[in-house]
Design an enzyme around this catalytic site. Structure first.
Site, PDB file in Angstrom:
ATOM      1  N   TYR A  71      14.931 -41.422  22.077  1.00 54.22           N
ATOM      2  CA  TYR A  71      14.366 -40.909  23.323  1.00 54.22           C
ATOM      3  C   TYR A  71      14.081 -42.061  24.284  1.00 54.22           C
ATOM      4  O   TYR A  71      13.137 -42.838  24.104  1.00 54.22           O
ATOM      5  CB  TYR A  71      13.081 -40.126  23.058  1.00 54.22           C
ATOM      6  CG  TYR A  71      13.226 -38.998  22.061  1.00 54.22           C
ATOM      7  CD1 TYR A  71      14.451 -38.388  21.824  1.00 54.22           C
ATOM      8  CD2 TYR A  71      12.134 -38.546  21.328  1.00 54.22           C
ATOM      9  CE1 TYR A  71      14.584 -37.358  20.904  1.00 54.22           C
ATOM     10  CE2 TYR A  71      12.257 -37.511  20.406  1.00 54.22           C
ATOM     11  CZ  TYR A  71      13.478 -36.930  20.198  1.00 54.22           C
ATOM     12  OH  TYR A  71      13.612 -35.919  19.278  1.00 54.22           O
ATOM     13  N   HIS A 129      17.051 -38.209  11.436  1.00 55.31           N
ATOM     14  CA  HIS A 129      17.317 -37.585  12.718  1.00 55.31           C
ATOM     15  C   HIS A 129      18.800 -37.275  12.912  1.00 55.31           C
ATOM     16  O   HIS A 129      19.635 -38.178  12.954  1.00 55.31           O
ATOM     17  CB  HIS A 129      16.843 -38.532  13.833  1.00 55.31           C
ATOM     18  CG  HIS A 129      16.720 -37.919  15.184  1.00 55.31           C
ATOM     19  ND1 HIS A 129      16.534 -38.666  16.321  1.00 55.31           N
ATOM     20  CD2 HIS A 129      16.737 -36.616  15.595  1.00 55.31           C
ATOM     21  CE1 HIS A 129      16.439 -37.863  17.370  1.00 55.31           C
ATOM     22  NE2 HIS A 129      16.565 -36.618  16.943  1.00 55.31           N
TER      23      HIS A 129
END
Length: 301
Positions: free
Chosen positions: A27, A112
């Site tokens: 992110y 992830h």
């Protein structure tokens, strides 16, 4: 957004009683972790929970500093992402995340998006995180994905503390009910439901235009409009129902909603605390807009 706005958004979340914060190196090419760590630095460490993720290593890319990131974040492309679910990659990722967050431990770490790396994630990433859990560097271990079948395989094959399911248990997509959510309920694996607005289409009273990072199809837009109209008939806002649906499932331990300004945090909290009339769920099921058998037990935080 500015650093000041990021801090104000976390401050508002804290003031609203939120104590779980999720981030990842992916992110903003590390910016999310740095900003979250800075915003939480003055808070008592035992009073909040932070989760981050492994699977993408950030490598400096000086040649990209003059460009913008091409993965959906409005930041300079001063780093490049490299997939790495190996033991060394996980150890490096955790070390770098701890530095960016300014923490000495991370409460929950997800593997992830291992969609193309199942074997390495299972054989190397997860065992490495378990070792770190035993050392106290990591508090809990999970997997986070935006698909259900492989996430279910991880639940079967590993002893996970939690999973994060993004976008697959929403008003527009209840595929989590096929296998994953019943399996997690059976095995006692808590689910964190993320992406509950499906990228924006469910985030506002009138449906938005984006679905899972792409323009919504005409069919999805029409379906969202029908759901929004049903919500309005029952005095409910579309995002209110979008937050309430996953929260009602017994396997779901929490709903993760993003915000890019303080007012959005307060709006999400207000909506999450407002009960949804059972008659709305009944209408959505009767009209085929929601799957039959969808758990609709009200759970207001």
């Amino acid at each position: 957004m500015s650093d000041e706005n990021a801090t104000a958004t976390v401050d508002r979340a804290w003031a609203e009683g939120i104590r779980y914060f999720d981030t990842a190196p992916h992110y903003g090419l590390g910016l999310s972790e740095r900003r979250l760590g800075a915003a939480l630095a003055s808070r008592p460490r035992d009073e909040f929970t932070v989760s981050t993720k492994v699977g993408r290593i950030l490598e400096p890319d000086p040649a990209g500093a003059g460009r913008r990131d091409d993965a959906g974040f409005d930041v300079p492309a001063a780093y490049r992402r490299r997939w790495d679910f190996s033991r060394d990659g996980v150890l490096r990722s955790i070390t770098e995340s701890l530095a960016r967050l300014g923490l000495d431990r991370i409460d929950l770490v997800y593997v992830h998006d291992p969609d193309q790396h199942f074997a390495t994630a299972l054989d190397e990433a997860l065992p490495t995180l378990v070792e770190l859990r035993e050392q106290g560097v990591v508090g809990a271990v999970g997997v986070g994905m935006n698909q259900c079948p492989m996430l279910a395989e991880f639940v079967r094959a590993a002893e996970l503390d939690a999973v994060m399911l993004a976008g697959r248990y929403t008003l527009l997509d209840q595929s989590g009910l096929d296998e994953l959510l019943p399996l997690c309920e059976e095995r006692g694996v808590p689910v964190l439901a993320a992406g509950v607005f499906n990228g924006g289409i469910l985030a506002t009273p009138e449906p938005g235009e984006m679905y899972d990072y792409r323009p919504a199809t005409a069919e999805l837009s029409a379906r969202a409009a029908r759901i929004a109209a049903a919500c309005a008939r029952h005095g409910v806002e579309l995002p209110q129902a979008a937050l309430a649906l996953p929260a009602a499932h017994p396997a779901v331990a929490g709903v993760v909603a993003g915000a890019h300004r303080p007012e959005q945090v307060s709006a999400n909290v207000r909506r999450a605390r407002r009960p949804v009339p059972p008659a709305l769920w009944a209408e959505l099921i009767e009209t085929g807009l929601l799957r039959a058998g969808t758990p609709i037990r009200e759970r207001v935080p």
